[in-house]
Design a protein around this motif. Sequence first.
Motif, PDB file in Angstrom:
ATOM      1  N   ALA A   1       1.337  -0.905  -0.266  1.00 44.99           N
ATOM      2  CA  ALA A   1       0.060  -0.010  -0.161  1.00 44.99           C
ATOM      3  C   ALA A   1       0.772   1.377   0.083  1.00 44.99           C
ATOM      4  O   ALA A   1       0.550   2.186   0.515  1.00 44.99           O
TER       5      ALA A   1
ATOM      6  N   TYR B   1       2.522   2.244   3.337  1.00 46.01           N
ATOM      7  CA  TYR B   1       0.947   2.971   4.303  1.00 46.01           C
ATOM      8  C   TYR B   1       0.581   4.156   3.481  1.00 46.01           C
ATOM      9  O   TYR B   1       0.749   4.668   4.603  1.00 46.01           O
ATOM     10  N   GLY B   2       1.067   4.372   2.676  1.00 41.71           N
ATOM     11  CA  GLY B   2       0.934   6.048   2.018  1.00 41.71           C
ATOM     12  C   GLY B   2       1.820   6.552   2.010  1.00 41.71           C
ATOM     13  O   GLY B   2       1.879   8.092   1.838  1.00 41.71           O
TER      14      GLY B   2
ATOM     15  N   TYR C   1      -3.394   1.353  11.022  1.00 44.68           N
ATOM     16  CA  TYR C   1      -2.123   1.559  10.056  1.00 44.68           C
ATOM     17  C   TYR C   1      -4.027   1.966   8.892  1.00 44.68           C
ATOM     18  O   TYR C   1      -3.744   2.868   7.966  1.00 44.68           O
ATOM     19  N   GLU C   2      -5.311   2.520   9.405  1.00 43.92           N
ATOM     20  CA  GLU C   2      -6.064   3.346   8.841  1.00 43.92           C
ATOM     21  C   GLU C   2      -5.756   4.820   8.964  1.00 43.92           C
ATOM     22  O   GLU C   2      -5.706   5.591   7.493  1.00 43.92           O
TER      23      GLU C   2
ATOM     24  N   THR D   1      -2.887   4.934   5.753  1.00 45.84           N
ATOM     25  CA  THR D   1      -3.090   4.989   4.550  1.00 45.84           C
ATOM     26  C   THR D   1      -4.062   5.574   4.136  1.00 45.84           C
ATOM     27  O   THR D   1      -4.610   5.808   2.687  1.00 45.84           O
TER      28      THR D   1
END
Length: 371
Positions: A36, A39-40, A351-352, A355
Amino acid sequence: MSTATGLLTIDLAAVRANWRTVCQHLSERPAAVLKADAYGLGAEPVGNSLYRAGCREFFFATLEEALAARSYLPEDTHLYILGGVRPGEESECLNAGLVPVLYSLAAIDRWAKVCQQADTKAPSVIKVDTGMTRLGLSLYDWEQLRAAPDRLRACHPSVVMSHLACADEWGHPMNREQQRRFAVIAVQARALLPGVRCSLANSSGIFLGRDWHFDMARPGASLYGFDPHLGREPRMHPVVQLALPVLQWRELRSEAAVGYGATTKVPAGRQLAIVAGGYADGLNRTIGRVGGQGYLGETRVPVVGRISMDTTIFDVTDAMLTSPAESAWIQVLDHRLTVAEVSHRIDALGYEVLTSLAGRYRRVYRDEVAK
Ligand SMILES: *Cc1c(COP(=O)(O)O)cnc(C)c1O
């Protein structure tokens, strides 16, 4: 410098400092998880920075992510695909030198066949489910492979792995249960596959203790600066800062309803700052729909009203500005408002929060350790 959108600062030196902290807890060098887009945070700069710190193995979620990394990471790296290889994609994966995680008997057989046809012994990772019931061979499937070692060896596993379901909860009995199951699998795997390495721990698994380490840990979150379980393991350096530019200052002459839905009444005399950045930038997730906060200078200021698509409103009265600067920023993530704290407060996962930091921000990478 454009100030039309937020400024996301990513501290690569902090990522490397976190890598060294993690390494100090382990006797074998870990891999790093770059899925991802790290993580962004940007898989390319983050991956190369970790490479400089000595990391040579990287995990991605998809074939696309790993293929892209082939072009920006040096050749002496091992790139793994957690999502595995779908039917028909094996040759692409093989030709790019990527290592798929295999979690079904069918996928194991497909990889073996493609390798045989290409007359190569390209490595793979076998993933066994030890209790999470997500991707992984069932223990029953694993027993079938053990009974047919040639079938197992035909896909050239270099790593056997599993994943912890509850590592971020210290006392959870599942941690010991999965560790025990995996320890048995590790003994069996090493007997059948000389030289194979075993891998169980993500970031929080590392901090559960040595029993969880096996041969290769797979940290992500800890490198990116958040402690999955607040306060129990060594503090990681914060990696991200997010600052939002003030577009307009408002001083209320009379009581007013603020934002869509007129959900919040603000009394006369309050000062508001309308900043660039809204839910289209992930702010519902990043600072929270309710109870969001930021820093204007040294003062913590609350979000008022609903977050809009492109803008967010803060009540900055407590910062007591007599004549606010035309150009000012409100910090919503930094060393005072860490990912761990924010996620804890808004009941989301770190994590949210990371990301969801969306693409409209201007990203700046810095490469020296902040104070
Ligand atoms: C995402 C992921 C990791 C990394 O987990 P962190 O908690 O971010 O350290 C490790 N292993 C697997 C299988 C994953 O999906």
